[in-house]
Design a protein around this motif. Structure first.
Motif, PDB file in Angstrom:
ATOM      1  N   ALA A   1       0.945  -1.222   0.044  1.00  0.00           N
ATOM      2  CA  ALA A   1      -0.090  -0.282   0.028  1.00  0.00           C
ATOM      3  C   ALA A   1       0.975   1.335   0.087  1.00  0.00           C
TER       4      ALA A   1
ATOM      5  N   ALA B   1      -5.400   0.678   3.806  1.00  0.00           N
ATOM      6  CA  ALA B   1      -4.249   0.189   3.950  1.00  0.00           C
ATOM      7  C   ALA B   1      -3.852  -0.918   4.955  1.00  0.00           C
TER       8      ALA B   1
ATOM      9  N   SER C   1      -3.029  -4.481   2.907  1.00  0.00           N
ATOM     10  CA  SER C   1      -1.662  -4.739   2.707  1.00  0.00           C
ATOM     11  C   SER C   1      -0.670  -5.527   3.566  1.00  0.00           C
TER      12      SER C   1
END
Lengths: 326, 280
Positions: free
Chosen positions: B62, B238, B242
């Motif tokens: 991310a 995020a 990620s």
């Protein structure tokens, strides 16, 4: 802290309440303006119909299908003019559309930034040239040149001379010369409208194609042209509207002979041209009424062509665009 | 406060080895991207300053940071989309599995066929049907065989978790789908050409929470086959999706590390300020 009831409280004393009268007045004013346009169209149509009523009664529908145009014997038919108008406009489109759209694509997709504005300005200057000047240029420069090179090439039996379209003796002034001058006249409008339409294609569409590894031509084809096809079609129709009514320059190069011949290299006549040429010499009532009826036919032809275009556009979008055009 | 970047594999290779890597990351796998001293200018304005980093393969990375911090520019350098801005200029190198993507003789079209991209706003081609939208990339690559096209179309739509919703409507226009479906259609279009990497530029920022959730689930499934780099404004997103996170600020890569670590123990004061919402 603002409390919930604040919203229903009257506005503070120093503020004026929102004016509803201005809103209403604005609505009526714009409605009135819009109706003026409608009224103008109706009035024009009515005046033309009134002016030509005598001829309509005398010739009936035969007027539309007769090829005779003989003021001495008081015989009038509009077919050669309808034919000349449609053919010269169509030829004009055939020449102008590829040029205009290619120019617009170059200007929006390919041209370096510094070159764009000069070309746009030049195209707009072309639109500013008075029709009669273009006509003079047509008589003295374009027609002799057309006669010498392209016409000579076309009528050569080894090239395209075997087609009935390009047969017979040529005088330069012709349907094809008329179509060429029409092309010059409608080129600026189709180019600038197409450019506006291509500029309005969202960059996100281009990026979608680029991100798939498309080359510039592929981006133009799958992202730009297909997105813009509806608008481009509209631009072409507006150009056609112009072409149908083009008068001065066409009159000067088309030859002004009310005949229907298959050959594009032979002279023709358009609806607008015959009105411009013969209005001053229309001494009898019937002659004048016949010219009025020619005007009515041109008026109707323009409307019909636009209606057909609208229908095509609807079909076109219904099939391929779905809900995309909102 | 000056702290060295943690977990930057180029600067601290040993640390990368010693760190107890999550199961998803195979340390022996070569990185997908090797970015070295990458700087980008738009006209006179420098948008990216000397970024050096690696992006591991088959993981989700991310990219976070405030608006205008260079995160989109960095993402676009990975498939050379930044070049579409006529005044752009680049220094440094970006390698994808060893091949220099920015080299003079590397064709941008070929780079973009290897590195797919999904945009912030869904952008299906409005004149194409759902099915045509999926296979347009294959057609650009000269695939004409209808059987192959159909097979790849179904596969891509299944990967984008859209097949069951559209399998009976493949001939309907792509624009007839809902916003979330359109975005998944764009993902299908991107994966249909079987790229090695999928770049996502805020792919869910224009979607409602349910559609967003679907996209996020999808990224988890796609991770098995693709290296995914995702730019997001949404910190929760995020942290949810990620494995690794990069924080950009003012065109510089401030911090890069395991997502968990970044969110719980950021090494940089700026990262902490951004993540805790003190600016940005």
């Amino acid at each position: 802290m603002p409390d919930a009831s604040a919203i229903s409280k009257p506005v503070a004393g120093y503020m004026a309440p929102p004016s509803r009268t201005a809103d209403k007045a604005f609505e009526w004013l714009t409605l009135f303006m819009a109706l003026t346009v409608v009224l103008l169209i109706v009035l024009v149509g009515w005046q033309l119909a009134a002016g030509s009523s005598g001829a309509i009664r005398k010739f009936g529908f035969g007027f539309l299908f007769s090829t005779q145009w003989d003021p001495v014997n008081e015989e009038y038919g509009a077919l050669p003019f309808i034919y000349g108008t449609l053919v010269s406009s169509f030829l004009g489109l055939l020449i102008a559309v590829p040029l205009s759209i290619a120019t617009a694509i170059y200007l929006t997709e390919l041209a370096p930034r510094w070159l764009r504005q000069p070309i746009i300005s030049l195209v707009e200057m072309l639109a500013a040239i008075p029709s009669v000047i273009l006509g003079l240029w047509g008589i003295f420069v374009m027609v002799p040149w057309l006669q010498k090179y392209p016409f000579a090439w076309l009528k050569n039996p080894h090239h395209l001379g075997w087609l009935p379209l390009f047969r017979g003796p040529t005088y330069g002034v012709s349907l094809l010369a008329g179509g060429t001058i029409v092309a010059v006249m409608i080129l600026p409008i189709i180019t600038s409208l197409s450019r506006e339409i291509l500029v309005s294609v969202p960059n996100l569409q281009r990026e979608a194609a680029y991100a798939l590894g498309a080359t510039r031509w592929e981006v133009t084809r799958i992202a730009v042209l297909s997105y813009a096809q509806r608008g481009l079609f509209g631009a072409i129709i507006l150009g056609l509207g112009r072409a149908l009514g083009e008068t001065m320059a066409v009159t000067m190069v088309i030859g002004n002979r009310p005949v229907i011949s298959a050959s594009l290299l032979k002279p023709g006549y358009t609806l607008a041209s015959v009105i411009a040429n013969e209005f001053a010499e229309a001494t009898t009532d019937t002659y004048l009424q016949a010219l009025f009826e020619i005007g009515l036919v041109l008026f109707a032809l323009t409307i019909v062509v636009n209606l057909i275009a609208q229908l095509l556009l609807m079909r076109f979008s219904g099939e391929s665009l779905g809900r995309s055009v909102q | 406060m000056e702290v060295t970047m943690i977990d930057n594999p180029v600067q601290n290779p040993q640390r990368e080895q010693r760190a107890p890597a999550p199961a998803a990351i195979q340390p022996e796998e070569p990185p997908a991207f090797q970015v070295e001293n990458l700087s980008v200018w738009y006209g006179k304005k420098q948008a990216l300053f000397d970024v050096t980093t690696n992006i591991p393969s088959k993981t989700i990375t991310a990219i976070i940071g405030p608006s205008g911090c260079g995160k989109s520019t960095f993402l676009r350098c990975l498939n050379r989309m930044h070049e579409l801005v006529p005044s752009s200029r680049t220094e440094g190198s970006v390698r994808l599995f060893g091949q220099d993507l920015h080299a003079r003789d590397t064709d941008a079209s070929i780079v973009r066929r290897r590195v797919g991209m999904v945009f912030q706003k869904s952008n299906p081609f409005p004149t194409m049907s759902i099915g045509e939208n999926v296979i347009v990339g294959l057609r650009l690559n000269g695939v004409r065989n209808r059987a192959i096209l159909n097979e790849r179309m179904e596969k891509a739509l299944r990967m984008a978790a859209l097949w069951d919703e559209v399998k009976n409507d493949l001939n309907r226009p792509g624009m007839s789908l809902s916003g979330g479906q359109q975005q998944r259609l764009c993902i299908a279009r991107a994966v249909a050409v079987e790229p090695e990497v999928l770049l996502m530029d805020e792919p869910a920022s224009a979607l409602d929470p349910i559609a967003t959730m679907k996209i996020e689930e999808l990224t988890q499934q796609l991770k098995a086959n693709y290296t995914i780099v995702i730019v997001t404004h949404n910190m929760q997103q995020a942290s949810r999706v990620s494995d690794k996170t990069m924080f950009f600020y003012m065109g510089k890569l401030i911090e890069y590390g395991e997502t968990k670590q970044m969110f719980f123990q950021p090494a940089e004061k700026k990262t902490e300020d951004y993540i805790t919402g003190r600016f940005g």
